[in-house]
Design a protein around this motif. Structure first.
Motif, PDB file in Angstrom:
ATOM      1  N   ILE A   1       0.818  -1.214   0.000  1.00  0.00           N
ATOM      2  CA  ILE A   1       0.000   0.000   0.000  1.00  0.00           C
ATOM      3  C   ILE A   1       0.852   1.264   0.000  1.00  0.00           C
ATOM      4  O   ILE A   1       0.319   2.375   0.073  1.00  0.00           O
ATOM      5  CB  ILE A   1      -0.940   0.034   1.213  1.00  0.00           C
ATOM      6  N   TYR A   2       2.176   1.115  -0.122  1.00  0.00           N
ATOM      7  CA  TYR A   2       3.065   2.246   0.096  1.00  0.00           C
ATOM      8  C   TYR A   2       3.476   2.916  -1.212  1.00  0.00           C
ATOM      9  O   TYR A   2       3.691   2.255  -2.234  1.00  0.00           O
ATOM     10  CB  TYR A   2       4.293   1.794   0.895  1.00  0.00           C
ATOM     11  N   ASP A   3       3.613   4.227  -1.144  1.00  0.00           N
ATOM     12  CA  ASP A   3       3.956   5.037  -2.314  1.00  0.00           C
ATOM     13  C   ASP A   3       5.472   5.027  -2.496  1.00  0.00           C
ATOM     14  O   ASP A   3       6.164   5.986  -2.165  1.00  0.00           O
ATOM     15  CB  ASP A   3       3.429   6.465  -2.111  1.00  0.00           C
ATOM     16  N   VAL A   4       5.961   3.916  -3.030  1.00  0.00           N
ATOM     17  CA  VAL A   4       7.401   3.706  -3.197  1.00  0.00           C
ATOM     18  C   VAL A   4       7.749   3.898  -4.665  1.00  0.00           C
ATOM     19  O   VAL A   4       7.151   3.245  -5.534  1.00  0.00           O
ATOM     20  CB  VAL A   4       7.800   2.291  -2.727  1.00  0.00           C
ATOM     21  N   PRO A   5       8.705   4.746  -4.992  1.00  0.00           N
ATOM     22  CA  PRO A   5       9.004   5.030  -6.405  1.00  0.00           C
ATOM     23  C   PRO A   5       9.876   4.003  -7.099  1.00  0.00           C
ATOM     24  O   PRO A   5       9.949   3.991  -8.332  1.00  0.00           O
ATOM     25  CB  PRO A   5       9.729   6.389  -6.334  1.00  0.00           C
ATOM     26  N   ALA A   6      10.569   3.135  -6.355  1.00  0.00           N
ATOM     27  CA  ALA A   6      11.508   2.202  -6.986  1.00  0.00           C
ATOM     28  C   ALA A   6      11.421   0.855  -6.290  1.00  0.00           C
ATOM     29  O   ALA A   6      11.379   0.768  -5.059  1.00  0.00           O
ATOM     30  CB  ALA A   6      12.939   2.744  -6.914  1.00  0.00           C
ATOM     31  N   ALA A   7      11.404  -0.203  -7.101  1.00  0.00           N
ATOM     32  CA  ALA A   7      11.297  -1.552  -6.552  1.00  0.00           C
ATOM     33  C   ALA A   7      12.116  -2.517  -7.390  1.00  0.00           C
ATOM     34  O   ALA A   7      12.177  -2.416  -8.613  1.00  0.00           O
ATOM     35  CB  ALA A   7       9.837  -2.001  -6.515  1.00  0.00           C
TER      36      ALA A   7
ATOM     37  N   ASP B   1       1.412   5.475  12.471  1.00  0.00           N
ATOM     38  CA  ASP B   1       2.004   6.688  11.896  1.00  0.00           C
ATOM     39  C   ASP B   1       2.964   6.355  10.761  1.00  0.00           C
ATOM     40  O   ASP B   1       3.008   7.065   9.747  1.00  0.00           O
ATOM     41  CB  ASP B   1       2.731   7.485  12.979  1.00  0.00           C
ATOM     42  N   PHE B   2       3.765   5.281  10.913  1.00  0.00           N
ATOM     43  CA  PHE B   2       4.685   4.931   9.835  1.00  0.00           C
ATOM     44  C   PHE B   2       3.924   4.588   8.564  1.00  0.00           C
ATOM     45  O   PHE B   2       4.293   5.029   7.470  1.00  0.00           O
ATOM     46  CB  PHE B   2       5.567   3.748  10.245  1.00  0.00           C
ATOM     47  N   ARG B   3       2.861   3.829   8.703  1.00  0.00           N
ATOM     48  CA  ARG B   3       2.081   3.455   7.523  1.00  0.00           C
ATOM     49  C   ARG B   3       1.390   4.682   6.922  1.00  0.00           C
ATOM     50  O   ARG B   3       1.361   4.846   5.703  1.00  0.00           O
ATOM     51  CB  ARG B   3       1.074   2.364   7.891  1.00  0.00           C
ATOM     52  N   ARG B   4       0.836   5.520   7.767  1.00  0.00           N
ATOM     53  CA  ARG B   4       0.164   6.722   7.270  1.00  0.00           C
ATOM     54  C   ARG B   4       1.161   7.631   6.554  1.00  0.00           C
ATOM     55  O   ARG B   4       0.833   8.292   5.567  1.00  0.00           O
ATOM     56  CB  ARG B   4      -0.482   7.450   8.452  1.00  0.00           C
ATOM     57  N   HIS B   5       2.383   7.665   7.052  1.00  0.00           N
ATOM     58  CA  HIS B   5       3.428   8.505   6.475  1.00  0.00           C
ATOM     59  C   HIS B   5       3.805   8.050   5.069  1.00  0.00           C
ATOM     60  O   HIS B   5       4.215   8.871   4.232  1.00  0.00           O
ATOM     61  CB  HIS B   5       4.654   8.456   7.394  1.00  0.00           C
ATOM     62  N   ASN B   6       3.639   6.755   4.791  1.00  0.00           N
ATOM     63  CA  ASN B   6       4.105   6.197   3.518  1.00  0.00           C
ATOM     64  C   ASN B   6       2.997   5.739   2.586  1.00  0.00           C
ATOM     65  O   ASN B   6       3.264   5.384   1.436  1.00  0.00           O
ATOM     66  CB  ASN B   6       5.032   5.008   3.796  1.00  0.00           C
ATOM     67  N   VAL B   7       1.764   5.747   3.039  1.00  0.00           N
ATOM     68  CA  VAL B   7       0.682   5.171   2.251  1.00  0.00           C
ATOM     69  C   VAL B   7       0.373   6.016   1.010  1.00  0.00           C
ATOM     70  O   VAL B   7       0.569   7.240   0.999  1.00  0.00           O
ATOM     71  CB  VAL B   7      -0.583   5.009   3.127  1.00  0.00           C
ATOM     72  N   VAL B   8      -0.098   5.362  -0.023  1.00  0.00           N
ATOM     73  CA  VAL B   8      -0.585   6.068  -1.218  1.00  0.00           C
ATOM     74  C   VAL B   8      -1.807   6.904  -0.827  1.00  0.00           C
ATOM     75  O   VAL B   8      -2.719   6.419  -0.150  1.00  0.00           O
ATOM     76  CB  VAL B   8      -0.959   5.055  -2.321  1.00  0.00           C
ATOM     77  N   ARG B   9      -1.841   8.140  -1.281  1.00  0.00           N
ATOM     78  CA  ARG B   9      -2.904   9.049  -0.858  1.00  0.00           C
ATOM     79  C   ARG B   9      -3.880   9.410  -1.961  1.00  0.00           C
ATOM     80  O   ARG B   9      -5.034   9.757  -1.689  1.00  0.00           O
ATOM     81  CB  ARG B   9      -2.287  10.341  -0.294  1.00  0.00           C
TER      82      ARG B   9
END
Length: 801
Positions: A354-360, A406-414
């Motif tokens: 669920i995280y907004d990660v630009p590179a995988a 908070d960690f998940r909220r900080h990184n989740v796709v919005r």
């Protein structure tokens, strides 16, 4: 003119939701709960014979001699075959998956020159009774030369002795890919968190074991096969493709089925052998698996290592993720899913979660070992991938001094639509809302206060969080989105009867998930009639509607879509005739609550039953050029991939004296789009989460160093029972799909996908005062006690066990 989606009808009217969304009681339950179901073991055909198998007692051996003469001479025996007898009809089943680096294997119906796992069938016996068949199996005279048993997947992947001569390097799968600048993300990271996570080997352990009955009629060359399979049409295809039975003369019949969970979504040697045996002896033959056979020879699942690393910037954002999955594939690829089904799915289907990660970046391998082949089991691949990602998320939160929410909220796709690094588009979702809902449900500040108080008393409670996103409604579009070429589609037939009731036939078999109820709800709302007036027939025969299989959370989405499309064709016929009878325009007719009414005119209506009667029997009621059929068959295959999401928070307490994990409460949030029936959705969540608890704490198919499986009964293989099931609090979010019928998404696998990560995170939260983090399943009392006995060290959470 606007271009229409290939699955939309022109001028499709709005359907009034009278049944969809309500807690309709399951129509299947009265029959099943009162013992009136008909399962495959209940079926007995005239003159039937019984089948038993001789199974290998060793993990790896070369067969030097096999003599069945004593078996063939035994009382009551009609036939006995070895691998050489069967090879003349079929050399074996080719298993592979159309992904990079998959090397096919051929699994013989009966072992030929080598046996590759304990439980592999070596010979088959047909006799007058199961007792006679099993007694005759003891008379086999065979010699074998034991070979090195390859049991450890790490050693197998590194070279070592060969487990299967078809795979000289022991690798049935080896591939990977990279998206975005992963190297830069890790080179520039302010912090890197990483870990190796292990999901143990388990069994789906359905309540009903596997079973097959075959009946061949030589005069008409007709084959009828009863199987409690999840994929009857695929099984029929395999019977014609591999054994040469004429397709038009083969019928696969699926009786009531006591659970599948993926184990029954394969084609097994037993299913292919029985038709050959029935043809050979000229009588029906029947095989019902006992529990020991099921634990030894039914597909195993889930065993793999997942190595994962997050690159974090100075603000705690995930800038890159690297994942490597190594799966223990067992001896062969199990068709149709292969060894790839676990490690490939674990890293490819949702590499960022669920995280907004630009590179995988990911790699995947499957190693052949001398164990039972691995296959599909509920949440296949997704469970291990989610397990690693979500447990590492908690590790990262601890390293950053943040709460897991908070960690998940900080990184989740919005924002949606969102495109992940692979280029897969997520049209909608409630990913952040899930995190917020779970935090509110558990009252996190109150939990922290209680946790601190109990620690002062020497009691250790923990809260574990796990969020997931799942591709659902397995379809051709989903397959293509992930780089596969598999084609899926299903059909449904809807018929409106002269008295206004309806019959529905779908192409998916039922394994207890309430398909007859939910499909009746879909049809009733489309036709405008009561749900009690709809009868649904699931795929009891391949002579009826077509289906690609009850897999991948497809039921509500795909069968529901086909039912809605077929019902819509019938609906339009009713609207046309009602309009003619009421002297109104067709576009002004609405079908609701059993009436065809003119919109805005309160006294202008006619019952749908009267309209149906008129279509069948009254020519004067028909408009000009009307085609009177009230039966329609339509196919459905979603045009785009769709994704469900949700999460679980699990509260546990560790018993300091025993190391036992006690489950106090489970909080679940589910977003499967439009909810057809909350009762059924909540039942699926409860069942899936409890299976996840089993896979986390109780279950493990264990082997010794010689390749002997040690867990062959329910005395050895632990299953969760209701005494460990805690209370549930379930919250529904609804983000309807933009392109499925009624906005429905699948959800059958979601409970098991996310539960193990929540369990491990809860246990690690409870263990945090001890400075130890566990990463391997199952969480046995021994492991927990060992962890609680380890003194806190400076290495803290990175001291993985």
């Amino acid at each position: 003119m606007k271009k229409l989606d290939k699955h939309q009808h022109m001028s499709t009217p709005a359907v009034a939701a009278r049944s969809v969304g309500t807690r309709v009681l399951r129509s299947e339950d009265p029959r099943l709960l009162t013992g009136r179901g008909e399962f495959i073991a209940d079926i007995d055909l005239p003159r039937q014979l019984h089948v038993a198998f001789v199974r290998s007692p060793v993990a790896h051996a070369r067969i030097t001699n096999i003599d069945l003469s004593a078996i063939r001479d035994a009382d009551g025996v009609a036939l006995a075959w070895s691998g050489k007898d069967v090879a003349a009809f079929c050399e074996g089943l080719v298993g592979e998956m159309a992904v990079e680096g998959c090397v096919p294997t051929t699994m013989p119906l009966l072992a030929g020159d080598e046996v590759l796992y304990v439980g592999e069938p070596v010979a088959v016996v047909v006799a007058e009774s199961r007792y006679a068949a099993e007694d005759a199996c003891e008379l086999i005279d065979w010699d074998f030369e034991e070979l090195p048993a390859v049991i450890n997947m790490d050693a197998a992947a590194a070279g070592g002795p060969v487990a299967n001569p078809q795979l000289p390097d022991n690798l049935g799968l080896n591939g990977g890919a990279s998206f975005g600048d992963v190297s830069a993300a890790f080179d520039q990271a302010a912090q890197i968190v990483e870990g190796r996570f292990y999901t143990c080997r388990v069994s789906a352990a359905p309540m009903e074991t596997r079973g097959v009955i075959a009946d061949y009629e030589w005069a008409s060359k007709t084959l009828r096969l009863w199987s409690n399979t999840q994929m009857p049409h695929y099984l029929k295809y395999m019977l014609t493709a591999y054994l040469g039975f004429p397709e038009q003369s083969v019928e696969v019949i699926t009786p009531d089925t006591g659970g599948g969970f993926g184990m029954k979504a394969h084609v097994y040697p037993e299913e292919m052998l029985l038709p050959l045996l029935a043809r050979e002896v000229g009588r029906p033959v029947k095989w019902i698996e006992d529990r020991r056979e099921n634990l030894i020879a039914g597909a195993h699942a889930h065993e793999q290592y997942v190595d994962i690393a997050y690159a974090l910037d100075a603000e705690g954002k995930i800038t890159g993720v690297r994942t490597h999955a190594l799966g223990d594939g067992g001896a062969y690829h199990m068709p149709p899913w292969s060894m790839a089904v676990e490690p490939w799915c674990a890293v490819v289907m949702t590499p960022t979660g669920i995280y907004d990660v630009p590179a995988a970046e990911y790699t995947y391998k499957a190693a052949a070992t001398n164990k039972t082949p691995v296959g599909a089991y509920r949440g296949v691949g997704y469970m291990a991938g989610t397990f690693a990602r979500e447990c590492l998320a908690d590790d990262a939160a601890r390293a950053l001094g943040m709460s897991p929410f908070d960690f998940r909220r900080h990184n989740v796709v919005r924002e949606f639509p969102w495109t992940n690094p692979q280029g897969i588009v997520y049209q909608e979702g409630s990913w952040r809302q899930t995190i917020d809902a779970l935090e509110e449900m558990v009252d996190y500040p109150a939990f922290l206060h209680r946790q601190a108080q109990l620690r002062e008393q020497g009691r250790y409670i923990g809260l574990g969080l796990s969020c997931f996103v799942e591709s659902s409604g397995e379809s051709s579009a989903t397959s293509l989105e992930h780089g596969l070429g598999d084609v899926y589609h299903d059909t449904a037939t809807v018929r409106l009867n002269p008295n206004g009731t309806a019959n529905v036939t779908i192409g998916l078999s039922a394994q207890g998930q309430g398909l007859a109820t939910t499909m009746a709800q879909m049809a009733a709302d489309t036709l405008g009639i009561k749900v009690e007036d709809v009868s649904v027939q699931t795929a009891r025969s391949t002579d009826h509607a077509y289906g690609s299989g009850t897999i991948g959370s497809r039921g509500a989405v795909v069968a529901g879509g086909a039912v809605a499309r077929a019902a819509d064709v019938v609906r339009e016929k009713v609207r046309q005739v009602a309009a003619h009878m009421l002297e109104a325009a067709t576009d002004d007719i609405e079908l609701v609550d059993g009436l065809a009414s003119v919109k805005g005119v309160s006294d202008a209506s006619v019952s749908i039953a009267d309209v149906a009667t008129a279509i069948y029997f009254d020519l004067d009621s028909w408009p000009k050029d009307f085609e009177p059929s009230l039966e329609a068959t339509q196919a459905y295959d979603p045009s785009q991939a769709m994704f469900s999401n949700g999460g679980h928070a699990i509260l546990v307490e560790l018993e300091a004296e025993t190391g036992f994990v006690r489950f106090e409460k489970i909080y679940s949030v589910e977003d499967c789009g439009t909810v057809i029936n909350p009762n059924i959705v909540e039942g699926q969540i409860r069942g899936g989460v409890l299976q996840g608890i089993g896979a986390s704490v109780f279950e493990e198919l264990a082997y010794d160093e010689s390749g002997q499986i040690l867990t062959t009964t329910f005395l050895d293989y632990g299953l969760p029972t209701m005494d460990v099931a805690p209370p549930f609090e379930i919250h529904h979010l609804e983000t309807p799909s933009s392109h499925s019928a009624s906005g429905v998404k699948g959800m059958g696998e979601s409970g098991l996908i996310a539960a193990p990560a929540a369990v491990l995170n809860a246990v690690n939260d409870a263990l945090s005062p001890f400075g130890v983090v566990l990463r391997d399943l199952p969480l046995t009392p021994e492991k927990v006690l060992d962890a609680m006995s380890v003194a806190t060290t400076a290495s803290g959470p990175d001291e993985g066990l």
